[in-house]
Design a protein around this motif. Structure first.
Motif, PDB file in Angstrom:
ATOM      1  N   ASP A 146       0.821  -1.210   0.000  1.00  0.00           N
ATOM      2  CA  ASP A 146       0.000   0.000   0.000  1.00  0.00           C
ATOM      3  C   ASP A 146       0.857   1.263   0.000  1.00  0.00           C
ATOM      4  OD1 ASP A 146       1.096  -0.169   2.498  1.00  0.00           O
ATOM      5  OD2 ASP A 146      -0.771   0.167   3.595  1.00  0.00           O
ATOM      6  N   SER A 147       2.136   1.133  -0.413  1.00  0.00           N
ATOM      7  CA  SER A 147       3.056   2.263  -0.439  1.00  0.00           C
ATOM      8  C   SER A 147       3.744   2.350  -1.786  1.00  0.00           C
ATOM      9  CB  SER A 147       4.106   2.125   0.670  1.00  0.00           C
ATOM     10  OG  SER A 147       3.501   2.060   1.936  1.00  0.00           O
ATOM     11  N   TYR A 148       4.528   3.428  -1.964  1.00  0.00           N
ATOM     12  CA  TYR A 148       5.320   3.617  -3.180  1.00  0.00           C
ATOM     13  C   TYR A 148       6.781   3.860  -2.809  1.00  0.00           C
ATOM     14  CZ  TYR A 148       1.182   4.106  -6.134  1.00  0.00           C
ATOM     15  OH  TYR A 148       0.016   3.875  -6.829  1.00  0.00           O
ATOM     16  N   VAL A 149       7.679   3.339  -3.611  1.00  0.00           N
ATOM     17  CA  VAL A 149       9.099   3.636  -3.497  1.00  0.00           C
ATOM     18  C   VAL A 149       9.447   4.564  -4.659  1.00  0.00           C
ATOM     19  CG1 VAL A 149      11.431   2.713  -3.529  1.00  0.00           C
ATOM     20  CG2 VAL A 149       9.607   1.427  -2.414  1.00  0.00           C
ATOM     21  N   LEU A 150       9.966   5.743  -4.342  1.00  0.00           N
ATOM     22  CA  LEU A 150      10.299   6.742  -5.364  1.00  0.00           C
ATOM     23  C   LEU A 150      11.798   6.766  -5.611  1.00  0.00           C
ATOM     24  CD1 LEU A 150       8.094   9.747  -4.150  1.00  0.00           C
ATOM     25  CD2 LEU A 150       7.426   7.745  -5.481  1.00  0.00           C
ATOM     26  N   ASN A 151      12.196   6.823  -6.870  1.00  0.00           N
ATOM     27  CA  ASN A 151      13.597   6.947  -7.251  1.00  0.00           C
ATOM     28  C   ASN A 151      13.712   7.965  -8.369  1.00  0.00           C
ATOM     29  OD1 ASN A 151      15.444   4.715  -5.938  1.00  0.00           O
ATOM     30  ND2 ASN A 151      13.453   3.781  -6.330  1.00  0.00           N
ATOM     31  N   GLY A 152      14.628   8.926  -8.217  1.00  0.00           N
ATOM     32  CA  GLY A 152      14.795   9.916  -9.265  1.00  0.00           C
ATOM     33  C   GLY A 152      15.612  11.098  -8.819  1.00  0.00           C
ATOM     34  N   GLU A 153      15.881  11.988  -9.751  1.00  0.00           N
ATOM     35  CA  GLU A 153      16.661  13.186  -9.504  1.00  0.00           C
ATOM     36  C   GLU A 153      15.845  14.415  -9.877  1.00  0.00           C
ATOM     37  OE1 GLU A 153      21.113  11.392 -10.466  1.00  0.00           O
ATOM     38  OE2 GLU A 153      20.107  12.695 -11.907  1.00  0.00           O
ATOM     39  N   LYS A 154      16.012  15.494  -9.095  1.00  0.00           N
ATOM     40  CA  LYS A 154      15.339  16.753  -9.364  1.00  0.00           C
ATOM     41  C   LYS A 154      16.355  17.885  -9.260  1.00  0.00           C
ATOM     42  CE  LYS A 154      11.253  14.783  -9.604  1.00  0.00           C
ATOM     43  NZ  LYS A 154      10.398  14.780 -10.818  1.00  0.00           N
ATOM     44  N   ILE A 155      16.084  18.983  -9.952  1.00  0.00           N
ATOM     45  CA  ILE A 155      17.019  20.105  -9.975  1.00  0.00           C
ATOM     46  C   ILE A 155      16.244  21.419  -9.992  1.00  0.00           C
ATOM     47  CG2 ILE A 155      17.164  20.126 -12.512  1.00  0.00           C
ATOM     48  CD1 ILE A 155      20.073  20.935 -12.270  1.00  0.00           C
ATOM     49  N   TRP A 156      16.886  22.501  -9.510  1.00  0.00           N
ATOM     50  CA  TRP A 156      16.273  23.833  -9.484  1.00  0.00           C
ATOM     51  C   TRP A 156      14.982  23.842  -8.663  1.00  0.00           C
ATOM     52  CZ3 TRP A 156      19.083  27.840 -10.793  1.00  0.00           C
ATOM     53  CH2 TRP A 156      20.076  27.701 -11.762  1.00  0.00           C
ATOM     54  N   ILE A 157      15.007  23.181  -7.507  1.00  0.00           N
ATOM     55  CA  ILE A 157      13.807  23.098  -6.679  1.00  0.00           C
ATOM     56  C   ILE A 157      13.849  24.215  -5.628  1.00  0.00           C
ATOM     57  CG2 ILE A 157      12.359  21.617  -5.265  1.00  0.00           C
ATOM     58  CD1 ILE A 157      12.824  20.730  -8.204  1.00  0.00           C
ATOM     59  N   THR A 158      13.174  25.319  -5.916  1.00  0.00           N
ATOM     60  CA  THR A 158      13.141  26.461  -5.010  1.00  0.00           C
ATOM     61  C   THR A 158      12.606  26.050  -3.637  1.00  0.00           C
ATOM     62  OG1 THR A 158      12.768  27.932  -6.891  1.00  0.00           O
ATOM     63  CG2 THR A 158      12.274  28.811  -4.714  1.00  0.00           C
ATOM     64  N   ASN A 159      13.270  26.529  -2.583  1.00  0.00           N
ATOM     65  CA  ASN A 159      12.968  26.210  -1.184  1.00  0.00           C
ATOM     66  C   ASN A 159      13.431  24.817  -0.797  1.00  0.00           C
ATOM     67  OD1 ASN A 159      11.592  28.626  -1.440  1.00  0.00           O
ATOM     68  ND2 ASN A 159       9.552  27.763  -1.119  1.00  0.00           N
ATOM     69  N   GLY A 160      14.072  24.106  -1.715  1.00  0.00           N
ATOM     70  CA  GLY A 160      14.387  22.698  -1.479  1.00  0.00           C
ATOM     71  C   GLY A 160      15.311  22.434  -0.304  1.00  0.00           C
ATOM     72  N   ALA A 161      16.206  23.363   0.019  1.00  0.00           N
ATOM     73  CA  ALA A 161      17.164  23.100   1.098  1.00  0.00           C
ATOM     74  C   ALA A 161      16.512  23.131   2.469  1.00  0.00           C
ATOM     75  CB  ALA A 161      18.302  24.118   1.033  1.00  0.00           C
ATOM     76  N   SER A 162      15.487  23.948   2.637  1.00  0.00           N
ATOM     77  CA  SER A 162      14.857  24.114   3.951  1.00  0.00           C
ATOM     78  C   SER A 162      13.486  23.468   4.059  1.00  0.00           C
ATOM     79  CB  SER A 162      14.717  25.614   4.283  1.00  0.00           C
ATOM     80  OG  SER A 162      15.977  26.237   4.325  1.00  0.00           O
ATOM     81  N   ALA A 163      12.980  22.924   2.972  1.00  0.00           N
ATOM     82  CA  ALA A 163      11.605  22.417   2.951  1.00  0.00           C
ATOM     83  C   ALA A 163      11.406  21.249   3.918  1.00  0.00           C
ATOM     84  CB  ALA A 163      11.223  21.989   1.548  1.00  0.00           C
ATOM     85  N   HIS A 164      10.218  21.231   4.527  1.00  0.00           N
ATOM     86  CA  HIS A 164       9.811  20.124   5.382  1.00  0.00           C
ATOM     87  C   HIS A 164       8.877  19.162   4.647  1.00  0.00           C
ATOM     88  CE1 HIS A 164      10.757  23.569   8.009  1.00  0.00           C
ATOM     89  NE2 HIS A 164      11.174  22.669   8.866  1.00  0.00           N
ATOM     90  N   ILE A 165       8.216  19.664   3.617  1.00  0.00           N
ATOM     91  CA  ILE A 165       7.310  18.839   2.818  1.00  0.00           C
ATOM     92  C   ILE A 165       7.559  19.147   1.345  1.00  0.00           C
ATOM     93  CG2 ILE A 165       5.462  20.552   3.012  1.00  0.00           C
ATOM     94  CD1 ILE A 165       4.972  16.743   2.742  1.00  0.00           C
ATOM     95  N   ALA A 166       7.635  18.109   0.531  1.00  0.00           N
ATOM     96  CA  ALA A 166       7.869  18.276  -0.906  1.00  0.00           C
ATOM     97  C   ALA A 166       6.768  17.576  -1.688  1.00  0.00           C
ATOM     98  CB  ALA A 166       9.227  17.691  -1.297  1.00  0.00           C
ATOM     99  N   ILE A 167       6.286  18.250  -2.720  1.00  0.00           N
ATOM    100  CA  ILE A 167       5.407  17.587  -3.685  1.00  0.00           C
ATOM    101  C   ILE A 167       6.325  17.069  -4.787  1.00  0.00           C
ATOM    102  CG2 ILE A 167       3.554  17.870  -5.354  1.00  0.00           C
ATOM    103  CD1 ILE A 167       2.353  19.992  -3.601  1.00  0.00           C
TER     104      ILE A 167
END
Length: 276
Positions: A146-167
């Motif tokens: 009932d879960s998902y395993v995510l694998n991948g790379e993202k770039i230029w994600i504004t707020n990414g260094a301090s974020a507590h929740i990511a979409i």
């Protein structure tokens, strides 16, 4: 059609202008030169009701209309585009996305925290080889029970260094192109969620956070061996929240251009009027 601002819109504009002039502008140059976002402003924006402007009060928002929200973004953009960019992503791309496409449980859990500034949100869509062409993204979501395993790379994600929740966007079936893409709510303290700062300096927006992968192929996030049950309800979540985001980016231009002209006029003219 009446283009006059309402009293409430004028109040929002005046409050945002005062905050921008008194609290944002004084730290903008140093933040830009150091490439460090002034995180102390986040809680302050939460106190002023800016972080969840269009969100309903029952979820901690201010319930402002979109003209008022645009005026807010415009005033912040005149003082510092990095702060405006933070707000655009945090509110337009994260909070509004959860409000429009999340479950009631997700709204209750995340929106009040995002509204107060207790939590920061980011929107992980762009990849090294998939920007505007989101259907070409390489990140995958593999279902396990009932879960998902995510694998991948993202770039230029504004707020990414301090974020507590990511979409985080990933494909459950890459052969289906855009029809296989789904959005997942990922809490960033999850084991396997990695992020590192991007080297160098951007041409502008230099105080904003844009995490990357230090190897040959940049990335902002890698959710390896990571389980998530919190997928959003709708596949339309990708284009949906970007509409108010693009609107607020337009506000950046409508504010920064006259702001620059005014700064030049102020610096070269002995007697200058107040900015209007």
């Amino acid at each position: 059609m009446n283009f006059e601002l309402t009293d409430e819109q004028k109040r929002i504009q005046a409050q945002a202008r005062q905050f921008a002039e008194q609290e944002v502008a004084p730290v903008a140059r140093e933040a830009d030169e150091k490439g460090q976002f002034p995180l102390h402003l986040v809680k302050r924006m939460g106190e002023l009701g800016f972080l969840a402007g269009p969100i309903e009060p029952e979820y901690g928002g201010s319930g402002m209309d979109y003209v008022g929200y645009a005026l807010l973004c415009e005033e912040l953009g005149r003082a510092d585009s990095s702060v405006r960019g933070f707000l655009t992503v945090h509110t337009s791309l994260v909070s509004l996305c959860i409000r429009d496409w999340g479950t009631e449980e997700q709204k209750r859990r995340y929106l009040p925290r995002l509204a107060s500034g207790e939590w920061i949100g980011c929107y992980a869509l762009t990849e090294p080889d998939a920007g505007s062409d989101a259907a070409s993204m390489q990140a995958i979501a593999r279902e396990e029970g009932d879960s998902y395993v995510l694998n991948g790379e993202k770039i230029w994600i504004t707020n990414g260094a301090s974020a507590h929740i990511a979409i985080v966007f990933a494909s459950r079936d890459r052969s289906a192109r855009h029809k296989g893409i789904c959005a997942f709510l990922v809490e960033t303290d999850t084991p396997g969620f990695l992020r590192e700062p991007m080297p160098g300096k951007e041409l502008g927006h230099r105080a904003a956070e844009h995490p990357y992968h230090p190897g040959g192929m940049p990335r902002a996030k890698k959710c390896a061996a990571r389980r998530s049950r919190r997928g959003l309800q709708s596949r339309h979540v990708c284009p949906g929240p970007r509409s108010p985001g693009r609107c607020c980016r337009g506000c950046r231009c409508s504010a920064s251009v006259p702001g620059c002209l005014y700064s030049f006029y102020k610096a070269t003219t002995p007697v200058w009027p107040a900015y209007r």
